[in-house]
Design a protein around this motif. Structure first.
Motif, PDB file in Angstrom:
ATOM      1  N   ARG A 319      67.066  56.659  74.367  1.00 15.63           N
ATOM      2  CA  ARG A 319      67.955  55.836  73.550  1.00 15.63           C
ATOM      3  C   ARG A 319      67.543  55.858  72.081  1.00 15.63           C
ATOM      4  O   ARG A 319      68.357  56.082  71.198  1.00 15.63           O
ATOM      5  CB  ARG A 319      67.966  54.390  74.054  1.00 15.63           C
ATOM      6  CG  ARG A 319      68.704  54.180  75.361  1.00 15.63           C
ATOM      7  CD  ARG A 319      68.763  52.700  75.712  1.00 15.63           C
ATOM      8  NE  ARG A 319      67.452  52.168  76.018  1.00 15.63           N
ATOM      9  CZ  ARG A 319      66.951  52.077  77.258  1.00 15.63           C
ATOM     10  NH1 ARG A 319      67.653  52.501  78.281  1.00 15.63           N
ATOM     11  NH2 ARG A 319      65.760  51.566  77.461  1.00 15.63           N
ATOM     12  N   LEU A 320      66.284  55.569  71.831  1.00 14.66           N
ATOM     13  CA  LEU A 320      65.835  55.338  70.455  1.00 14.66           C
ATOM     14  C   LEU A 320      65.294  56.577  69.763  1.00 14.66           C
ATOM     15  O   LEU A 320      65.126  56.568  68.551  1.00 14.66           O
ATOM     16  CB  LEU A 320      64.750  54.263  70.438  1.00 14.66           C
ATOM     17  CG  LEU A 320      65.130  52.876  70.918  1.00 14.66           C
ATOM     18  CD1 LEU A 320      63.980  51.912  70.685  1.00 14.66           C
ATOM     19  CD2 LEU A 320      66.381  52.383  70.230  1.00 14.66           C
ATOM     20  N   GLU A 321      64.989  57.641  70.506  1.00 20.25           N
ATOM     21  CA  GLU A 321      64.327  58.816  69.933  1.00 20.25           C
ATOM     22  C   GLU A 321      62.982  58.443  69.322  1.00 20.25           C
ATOM     23  O   GLU A 321      62.548  59.040  68.326  1.00 20.25           O
ATOM     24  CB  GLU A 321      65.228  59.503  68.904  1.00 20.25           C
ATOM     25  CG  GLU A 321      66.538  60.021  69.495  1.00 20.25           C
ATOM     26  CD  GLU A 321      67.424  60.680  68.457  1.00 20.25           C
ATOM     27  OE1 GLU A 321      67.709  61.870  68.586  1.00 20.25           O
ATOM     28  OE2 GLU A 321      67.821  59.969  67.509  1.00 20.25           O
ATOM     29  N   ALA A 322      62.328  57.470  69.913  1.00 21.56           N
ATOM     30  CA  ALA A 322      60.977  57.050  69.526  1.00 21.56           C
ATOM     31  C   ALA A 322      60.022  57.433  70.651  1.00 21.56           C
ATOM     32  O   ALA A 322      60.448  57.616  71.804  1.00 21.56           O
ATOM     33  CB  ALA A 322      60.939  55.538  69.316  1.00 21.56           C
ATOM     34  N   PRO A 323      58.716  57.573  70.371  1.00 17.65           N
ATOM     35  CA  PRO A 323      57.760  57.793  71.455  1.00 17.65           C
ATOM     36  C   PRO A 323      57.962  56.752  72.550  1.00 17.65           C
ATOM     37  O   PRO A 323      58.168  55.565  72.263  1.00 17.65           O
ATOM     38  CB  PRO A 323      56.404  57.633  70.755  1.00 17.65           C
ATOM     39  CG  PRO A 323      56.673  58.067  69.346  1.00 17.65           C
ATOM     40  CD  PRO A 323      58.058  57.566  69.045  1.00 17.65           C
ATOM     41  N   VAL A 324      57.913  57.197  73.786  1.00 17.49           N
ATOM     42  CA  VAL A 324      58.322  56.346  74.910  1.00 17.49           C
ATOM     43  C   VAL A 324      57.585  55.015  74.923  1.00 17.49           C
ATOM     44  O   VAL A 324      58.194  53.955  75.106  1.00 17.49           O
ATOM     45  CB  VAL A 324      58.111  57.101  76.241  1.00 17.49           C
ATOM     46  CG1 VAL A 324      58.252  56.145  77.421  1.00 17.49           C
ATOM     47  CG2 VAL A 324      59.118  58.236  76.368  1.00 17.49           C
ATOM     48  N   ARG A 325      56.278  55.030  74.707  1.00 16.53           N
ATOM     49  CA  ARG A 325      55.518  53.782  74.797  1.00 16.53           C
ATOM     50  C   ARG A 325      55.803  52.857  73.624  1.00 16.53           C
ATOM     51  O   ARG A 325      55.678  51.639  73.738  1.00 16.53           O
ATOM     52  CB  ARG A 325      54.024  54.086  74.924  1.00 16.53           C
ATOM     53  CG  ARG A 325      53.646  54.659  76.296  1.00 16.53           C
ATOM     54  CD  ARG A 325      52.177  55.026  76.382  1.00 16.53           C
ATOM     55  NE  ARG A 325      51.856  56.165  75.545  1.00 16.53           N
ATOM     56  CZ  ARG A 325      52.075  57.442  75.897  1.00 16.53           C
ATOM     57  NH1 ARG A 325      52.623  57.723  77.063  1.00 16.53           N
ATOM     58  NH2 ARG A 325      51.736  58.422  75.095  1.00 16.53           N
ATOM     59  N   VAL A 326      56.176  53.416  72.489  1.00 15.90           N
ATOM     60  CA  VAL A 326      56.595  52.583  71.363  1.00 15.90           C
ATOM     61  C   VAL A 326      57.969  51.984  71.644  1.00 15.90           C
ATOM     62  O   VAL A 326      58.222  50.804  71.380  1.00 15.90           O
ATOM     63  CB  VAL A 326      56.625  53.405  70.057  1.00 15.90           C
ATOM     64  CG1 VAL A 326      57.166  52.561  68.909  1.00 15.90           C
ATOM     65  CG2 VAL A 326      55.235  53.921  69.724  1.00 15.90           C
ATOM     66  N   ALA A 327      58.851  52.786  72.200  1.00 15.28           N
ATOM     67  CA  ALA A 327      60.212  52.324  72.494  1.00 15.28           C
ATOM     68  C   ALA A 327      60.208  51.138  73.439  1.00 15.28           C
ATOM     69  O   ALA A 327      61.046  50.231  73.324  1.00 15.28           O
ATOM     70  CB  ALA A 327      61.028  53.463  73.086  1.00 15.28           C
ATOM     71  N   GLU A 328      59.254  51.101  74.368  1.00 16.47           N
ATOM     72  CA  GLU A 328      59.162  49.962  75.285  1.00 16.47           C
ATOM     73  C   GLU A 328      58.940  48.657  74.551  1.00 16.47           C
ATOM     74  O   GLU A 328      59.326  47.591  75.018  1.00 16.47           O
ATOM     75  CB  GLU A 328      58.024  50.205  76.281  1.00 16.47           C
ATOM     76  CG  GLU A 328      58.289  51.353  77.250  1.00 16.47           C
ATOM     77  CD  GLU A 328      57.066  51.716  78.070  1.00 16.47           C
ATOM     78  OE1 GLU A 328      55.984  51.109  77.808  1.00 16.47           O
ATOM     79  OE2 GLU A 328      57.161  52.577  78.952  1.00 16.47           O
ATOM     80  N   GLU A 329      58.316  48.734  73.369  1.00 21.32           N
ATOM     81  CA  GLU A 329      58.041  47.536  72.584  1.00 21.32           C
ATOM     82  C   GLU A 329      59.193  47.152  71.661  1.00 21.32           C
ATOM     83  O   GLU A 329      59.411  45.968  71.410  1.00 21.32           O
ATOM     84  CB  GLU A 329      56.785  47.761  71.731  1.00 21.32           C
ATOM     85  CG  GLU A 329      55.500  47.777  72.520  1.00 21.32           C
ATOM     86  CD  GLU A 329      55.213  46.426  73.146  1.00 21.32           C
ATOM     87  OE1 GLU A 329      55.420  45.394  72.481  1.00 21.32           O
ATOM     88  OE2 GLU A 329      54.792  46.403  74.309  1.00 21.32           O
ATOM     89  N   VAL A 330      59.917  48.135  71.143  1.00 20.45           N
ATOM     90  CA  VAL A 330      60.848  47.851  70.049  1.00 20.45           C
ATOM     91  C   VAL A 330      62.309  48.007  70.409  1.00 20.45           C
ATOM     92  O   VAL A 330      63.185  47.735  69.571  1.00 20.45           O
ATOM     93  CB  VAL A 330      60.535  48.751  68.827  1.00 20.45           C
ATOM     94  CG1 VAL A 330      59.103  48.539  68.370  1.00 20.45           C
ATOM     95  CG2 VAL A 330      60.791  50.224  69.134  1.00 20.45           C
ATOM     96  N   ASP A 331      62.637  48.432  71.623  1.00 13.71           N
ATOM     97  CA  ASP A 331      64.024  48.663  72.003  1.00 13.71           C
ATOM     98  C   ASP A 331      64.829  47.375  71.908  1.00 13.71           C
ATOM     99  O   ASP A 331      64.573  46.415  72.637  1.00 13.71           O
ATOM    100  CB  ASP A 331      64.085  49.191  73.442  1.00 13.71           C
ATOM    101  CG  ASP A 331      65.485  49.641  73.839  1.00 13.71           C
ATOM    102  OD1 ASP A 331      66.452  49.307  73.120  1.00 13.71           O
ATOM    103  OD2 ASP A 331      65.614  50.317  74.873  1.00 13.71           O
ATOM    104  N   PRO A 332      65.810  47.293  71.010  1.00 15.62           N
ATOM    105  CA  PRO A 332      66.591  46.056  70.867  1.00 15.62           C
ATOM    106  C   PRO A 332      67.475  45.758  72.070  1.00 15.62           C
ATOM    107  O   PRO A 332      67.953  44.634  72.217  1.00 15.62           O
ATOM    108  CB  PRO A 332      67.431  46.306  69.608  1.00 15.62           C
ATOM    109  CG  PRO A 332      67.514  47.790  69.506  1.00 15.62           C
ATOM    110  CD  PRO A 332      66.221  48.320  70.049  1.00 15.62           C
ATOM    111  N   ASN A 333      67.701  46.741  72.953  1.00 15.21           N
ATOM    112  CA  ASN A 333      68.461  46.479  74.169  1.00 15.21           C
ATOM    113  C   ASN A 333      67.662  45.662  75.175  1.00 15.21           C
ATOM    114  O   ASN A 333      68.230  44.975  76.021  1.00 15.21           O
ATOM    115  CB  ASN A 333      68.864  47.799  74.835  1.00 15.21           C
ATOM    116  CG  ASN A 333      69.873  48.578  74.027  1.00 15.21           C
ATOM    117  OD1 ASN A 333      71.028  48.183  73.944  1.00 15.21           O
ATOM    118  ND2 ASN A 333      69.444  49.666  73.420  1.00 15.21           N
TER     119      ASN A 333
END
Length: 435
Positions: A319-333
């Motif tokens: 979704r975010l095109e961010a590193p997976v472990r970072v995305a788990e923290e910052v995903d607004p969904n």
């Protein structure tokens, strides 16, 4: 030994270089622009949420102090003041380790394309560069830190993530631009209809710059377009935000709406942009049209440029095109709390050993990146590159709470019934009162 190549001479790239120098590792910073923090310079008129104390990294301060530099006193600088008071002196202190006019157009493993496993990790990286004079080059690197940011790749006005029909033509005609107007450019639209598209802090900043023009110039109109059918967290966390200036920005934007200086248009997903008689008309997917406008400012966020990383093995969130472990923290969904944890080398690592994405680009398409976040990231990443695994694993930062509860919520639900509960408050329930 080959240097560590740092892509981008913005706040995080320069700080990464300072940490590398402090650990005795030679950096080479490649910057596409003509000077230090070229991206920041493009929004130099905007005042930051963070105080000077939160905008200067410790390792870079130690490097600068050896040159006689004195850290600016407390206050909230503009982007231009941040450059003049800190980033430009830091780049100067790094000397010829920073090369301007050097655009990275590709990163790979020497002699290995993306498909080859054999001996991959033993090969140095090879960074392909285009220079401002038209030349090109290849640089071998022991590790690569991508701190190129997201400023050059704004999200479009089109609600489906692609430019709306006619959007690029409107840009070419000078009727639509991305980012935040200056006070001077905002004033130039006195007496006109202006449209701001976006839901975040950049959009709120644009609104606070345009609202005074409405007061001072009769006939001025501002339409603020939100894609969602609810206002939700558009105005931020207010007094609950642990960065007071960030909370105050949202409240100023809200006041502009409450005072009738700005028309809030919700649930408007732009599908087409018509350019007629020197004016632009936004058309939504449901057929609604805004009145013709003299200018559209699009502030719908930013996205990472991954085009030059096609030969690097990345582990990115879909979704975010961010590193997976970072995305788990910052995903607004998914994210439901006002604060998130700091991220380090372990979170930023990819299957390609020795390659890291840091800074705003590490958040992918997610918003709310702070300089402090990047400083902690590069401290940890450089420690890992240096083999100091203990320091790399340590967390030296707790990020300030935004004061906003709840994630993205239901896409079109009214405010009163939006979404589930969050960590900050229970889910609303209906009560029957007996009197």
């Amino acid at each position: 030994m080959n240097p560590v190549v740092v892509i981008g001479a913005g706040p995080q790239g320069l700080v990464a270089a300072a940490h590398l120098v402090e650990r005795g590792i030679e950096p080479l910073v490649l910057e596409a622009g003509p000077g230090a923090a070229s991206g920041v310079a493009e929004w130099g008129h905007v005042r930051l949420f963070s105080d000077w104390a939160e905008l200067v990294d410790a390792a870079s301060a130690r490097l600068l102090e050896s040159t006689g530099w004195v850290q600016p006193e407390s206050g909230f600088p503009t982007g231009a003041e941040w450059i003049d008071g800190y980033l430009a002196p830091l780049a100067e202190a790094l000397g010829n380790r920073v090369r301007y006019g050097s655009r990275v157009v590709g990163v790979s493993r020497k002699g290995r394309d993306r498909t080859v496993d054999a001996g991959r990790d033993e090969q140095p990286f090879v960074v392909h560069v285009q220079f401002a004079d038209g030349g090109e080059g290849r640089i071998d690197a022991r590790a690569v830190i991508d701190a190129s940011g997201t400023w050059q790749t704004p999200n479009p006005a089109g609600a489906d993530g692609l430019p709306a029909l006619g959007e690029l033509a409107a840009v070419e005609a000078g009727a639509l631009s991305y980012g935040i107007p200056t006070s001077e450019s905002a004033a130039a639209f006195g007496g006109e209809h202006v449209v701001v598209v976006g839901n975040g802090h950049s959009a709120a900043t644009a609104i606070t710059l345009l609202a005074p023009v409405v007061r001072e110039a009769p006939g001025t109109r501002v339409s603020w377009v939100l894609r969602r059918g609810l206002v939700g967290n558009t105005f931020g966390g207010g007094t609950a935000d642990e960065l007071p200036e960030r909370g105050a920005l949202g409240q100023r934007a809200k006041q502009a709406v409450d005072d009738g200086l700005v028309d809030l248009v919700t649930g408007f997903r732009t599908e087409q942009i018509l350019h007629e008689d020197g004016r632009v008309v936004l058309v939504a997917e449901d057929g609604r049209r805004l009145d013709p406008a003299a200018r559209v400012f699009v502030a719908t966020g930013l996205r990472p440029d991954l085009s030059f990383l096609s030969e690097i093995r990345l582990d990115l969130d879909v979704r975010l095109e961010a590193p997976v472990r970072v995305a788990e923290e910052v995903d607004p969904n998914l994210h439901s709390c006002g604060s998130i944890r700091a991220t380090g080398a372990a979170d930023l690592a990819h299957p390609e050993q020795g390659f890291y994405i840091v800074g705003a680009k590490s958040y992918g398409r997610a918003p709310n990146f702070l300089a402090l976040t990047g400083f902690e990231q590069v401290r940890s990443v450089v420690a890992e590159i240096a083999g100091d695994h203990e320091a790399a694993a340590r967390v030296d930062l707790v990020l300030p709470d935004t004061g906003v509860c709840g994630g993205a919520g239901d896409f079109d639900a009214p405010d009163a019934v939006s979404g589930a509960g969050s960590c900050c408050a229970p889910k609303p329930v209906s009560l029957t009162l007996t009197v």
